[in-house]
Design a protein around this motif. Structure first.
Motif, PDB file in Angstrom:
ATOM      1  N   THR A 158      46.006  59.268  34.756  1.00  0.00           N
ATOM      2  CA  THR A 158      46.670  60.244  35.618  1.00  0.00           C
ATOM      3  C   THR A 158      45.752  61.433  35.904  1.00  0.00           C
ATOM      4  N   ARG A 162      44.171  62.736  39.545  1.00  0.00           N
ATOM      5  CA  ARG A 162      44.249  64.137  39.972  1.00  0.00           C
ATOM      6  C   ARG A 162      42.869  64.671  40.337  1.00  0.00           C
ATOM      7  N   PRO A 193      46.674  72.410  36.474  1.00  0.00           N
ATOM      8  CA  PRO A 193      47.737  71.652  37.148  1.00  0.00           C
ATOM      9  C   PRO A 193      49.097  72.327  36.981  1.00  0.00           C
ATOM     10  N   PRO A 195      52.728  72.396  36.078  1.00  0.00           N
ATOM     11  CA  PRO A 195      53.564  71.534  35.235  1.00  0.00           C
ATOM     12  C   PRO A 195      54.706  70.928  36.034  1.00  0.00           C
ATOM     13  N   GLU A 196      54.895  69.633  35.852  1.00  0.00           N
ATOM     14  CA  GLU A 196      55.940  68.937  36.588  1.00  0.00           C
ATOM     15  C   GLU A 196      57.297  69.149  35.912  1.00  0.00           C
ATOM     16  N   ARG A 197      58.275  69.456  36.742  1.00  0.00           N
ATOM     17  CA  ARG A 197      59.642  69.579  36.240  1.00  0.00           C
ATOM     18  C   ARG A 197      60.345  68.244  36.418  1.00  0.00           C
ATOM     19  N   ARG A 198      60.841  67.721  35.350  1.00  0.00           N
ATOM     20  CA  ARG A 198      61.525  66.432  35.423  1.00  0.00           C
ATOM     21  C   ARG A 198      62.880  66.624  36.085  1.00  0.00           C
TER      22      ARG A 198
END
Length: 271
Positions: A158, A162, A193, A195-198
């Motif tokens: 991943t 990116r 990066p 942060p991805e929110r689920r």
């Protein structure tokens, strides 16, 4: 800002997520059935089109030949300029155009003429591609970003993806000599990066429903195109016995061929 406390679930009352899940399952099943019906119809149209070409293609070609011969015979008898023009056009429609691919190679693609070809055909000057020499700042920023963000430094797939996407943007900015864009990219890389929110289960289900709806709209357009096509319209005339429809059309075309042959024979007999 405080969030309201979740209301206690009432016994026997399904949660909103459960209702959404049932709606998604129902929409998925309906879409599957629709796709099956559409694919079935598409195959029927494709097969009918193939049979139509195999069975009737030679007859259509014979009719075009007869039309060209009749026009040529009429023009030879009358000598009229309009008759001669129509005869030449009919003859030209029967003639293949040799070397089309070789002629157009390097001139056009699926999007049309290349800019250079369009310029030459319109007597415009062909402009050479613009050459960009990046500034010293741009070269420095590029080297720093390439060292920091190189995909080979990634430890996970991943992260590699990116980095590859980021380096692609870096390369494009450097190729354009855009130092300002390179500075923006340097700041982006330094920030790291996002942060991805689920998403919640309800959000995932809503997204799925929206995708199913878009898919259904797209399939509906495809179905409409098939139904409104010439072959689709013919197939709808006799969905239970398309072979008989082909036979009827073949009989009509054969009658037209006989009529045109008789007309041509009569014209030639007069000469």
């Amino acid at each position: 800002m405080t969030t309201p406390e979740a209301e206690p679930e009432q016994e026997g009352v399904p949660r909103p997520e459960e209702r959404l899940e049932r709606a998604v399952r129902a929409a998925e099943q309906a879409l599957i059935e629709y796709e099956i019906a559409l694919e079935t119809f598409r195959v029927e149209v494709e097969n009918f089109s193939r049979l139509h070409e195999q069975r009737l293609g030679p007859v259509y070609a014979r009719l075009e030949e007869l039309e060209a011969e009749i026009l040529a015979a009429r023009a030879a008898r009358t000598g009229d300029a309009e008759d001669l023009r129509r005869a030449d056009e009919a003859r030209a429609r029967l003639m293949p155009i040799p070397g089309v691919e070789e002629l157009l190679n390097g001139w056009m693609d699926g999007d049309g003429l290349f800019p250079e070809a369009a310029a030459m055909l319109t007597d415009q000057a062909v402009r050479p591609p613009q050459r960009v020499r990046p500034s010293e700042e741009a070269r420095k920023l590029y080297r720093e970003l390439a060292r920091k963000a190189h995909p080979d430094l990634a430890q996970e797939e991943t992260e590699r993806v990116r980095r590859e996407e980021f380096i692609t943007r870096v390369n494009a900015a450097y190729a354009a000599g855009d130092a300002a864009r390179l500075r923006e990219l340097a700041e982006e890389w330094a920030a790291g990066p996002v942060p991805e929110r689920r998403p919640s289960r309800a959000e995932e289900l809503y997204v799925r429903l929206e995708w199913l709806d878009r898919r259904k709209e797209m399939l509906t357009l495809l179905a409409k195109e098939l139904e409104e096509s010439a072959i689709g319209a013919m197939l709808r005339l006799a969905p239970a016995d398309p072979d008989r429809l082909l036979e009827e059309i073949a009989e009509q075309l054969a009658a037209q061929v006989r009529e045109r042959e008789a007309e041509l024979a009569g014209m030639l007999a007069q000469d």
